[in-house]
Design an enzyme around this catalytic site. Structure first.
Site, short mmCIF file in Angstrom:
data_model
loop_
_atom_site.label_atom_id
_atom_site.label_comp_id
_atom_site.label_asym_id
_atom_site.label_seq_id
_atom_site.Cartn_x
_atom_site.Cartn_y
_atom_site.Cartn_z
N SER A 167 0.83 -1.20 0.00
CA SER A 167 0.00 0.00 0.00
C SER A 167 0.88 1.26 0.00
O SER A 167 1.62 1.50 -0.95
CB SER A 167 -0.96 -0.04 1.18
OG SER A 167 -1.96 0.93 1.06
N ASP A 266 -9.89 -4.75 -4.64
CA ASP A 266 -9.26 -3.56 -4.07
C ASP A 266 -9.57 -2.34 -4.94
O ASP A 266 -9.44 -2.38 -6.16
CB ASP A 266 -7.75 -3.80 -4.02
CG ASP A 266 -6.98 -2.67 -3.38
OD1 ASP A 266 -7.61 -1.75 -2.82
OD2 ASP A 266 -5.73 -2.72 -3.44
#
Length: 322
Positions: A167, A266
């Protein structure tokens, strides 16, 4: 009698709450856990905490795989890892990070360095980038045997240095790989490979399946405004939008191998796929590969390393690092 209730300035659920007096309440994260100097009972990985810099405050947790007759005299690849958490939550010393690094180091048989960088909003970006670059320089400074860390000197292969993260940590790895294209590391050390797992990239214009409604008010956009309020270009800063206006050519990435991991559900998925495609088109001379996990959402493998799909990600990362 005066009220003692604090006034909220910014609230980004489920991550963080910032009050008008400057105090910060982190709503997401896992507890801090100690290292395992005498080996983790499940993986056999040893770990310890070290200080890289006192000013600014940069530290790290080092990991060493279980030494056997097969690998105790081998020089092992080195992984410099940057944890996720939107630049504002989590820690290299947290349960999530510790468990995850134990798994990777054991599976890949590498020396791991998980960097504890300063968090926003108390330390807004580019503090994280600068801290992680300093940590990478510190690792590279051991290449001539002049550093003080025996695990790196005795077991590290400085011709096989990898950087990677999840991330926001993947965002950091990308930006450091670009920086290494214009700034040299101590001892002439080069980054051999980089992995970007569900990278935090965004931009002002929706792409792919991203919602056009409320795009500019999405959590992803609001996080960036919190952690880097002075970013030139805002949400289209090249640091968060590597394919936006004025972004440097991806051909400058200073590594030989690149692995981009995405998860089907996602919200950042399409950005990671687009990034991977554009790296291939950029003229970059390295080897790039996309790895997608079906049916999963953001950070699934980091939050539960025992899940079958999480194990598949860790095996893929280990294969890349080998």
């Amino acid at each position: 009698m005066a009220s003692t209730t604090k006034e909220v300035a910014t609230e980004l659920l489920p991550l963080i709450r910032v009050y008008t007096d400057g105090s910060v309440e982190r709503l997401f994260g896992s507890p801090i856990v100690p290292p395992s100097p005498d080996q983790d009972p499940e993986t056999g990985v040893s770990s310890k905490d070290i200080t890289i810099s006192d000013n600014p405050s940069i530290s790290a947790r080092l990991y060493l795989p279980k030494l056997t007759p097969h690998n105790q005299n081998q020089k092992l690849p080195i992984l410099v890892y940057f944890h996720g958490g939107a630049f504002c939550v989590e820690s290299a010393f947290s349960l999530f990070s510790h468990r995850y690094l134990n798994s990777i180091v054991s599976e890949a048989n590498v020396v791991g360095i998980s960097v504890e960088y300063r968090l926003a909003p108390e330390h807004p970006l580019p503090a994280c980038y600068e801290d992680c670059w300093a940590a990478l320089q510190w690792v590279a400074s051991h290449s001539a045997g002049n550093g003080k860390e025996p695990w790196l000197i005795n077991h590290g292969d400085f011709e096989r240095i990898y950087i990677g993260g999840d991330s926001s940590g993947a965002n950091t790895a990308h930006n450091l790989a670009l920086r290494a294209g214009t700034e040299s590391l101590p001892g002439g050390v080069k980054i051999f490979g980089a992995f970007l797992s569900q990278p935090y990239f965004w931009g002002s214009k929706p792409i792919g399946s991203e919602s056009k409604e409320g795009h500019e008010k999405s959590l992803t956009s609001l996080i960036w405004s919190l952690v880097y309020p002075s970013a030139t270009g805002g949400i289209d800063s090249p640091l968060i939008n590597p394919l936006g206006p004025g972004a440097p050519s991806l051909a400058r990435l200073a590594c030989d191998k690149l692995l981009v991991c995405v998860a089907e559900k996602d919200m950042l998925r399409d950005r990671g796929v687009w990034y991977c495609d554009e790296v291939k088109k950029s003229g970059w001379k390295g080897e790039v590969e996309l790895f997608e996990v079906k049916g999963e959402d953001h950070a699934f493998h980091f939050l539960n390393v025992e899940a079958e799909n999480a194990k598949a990600v860790i095996k893929r990362l280990a294969s890349f690092l080998k």
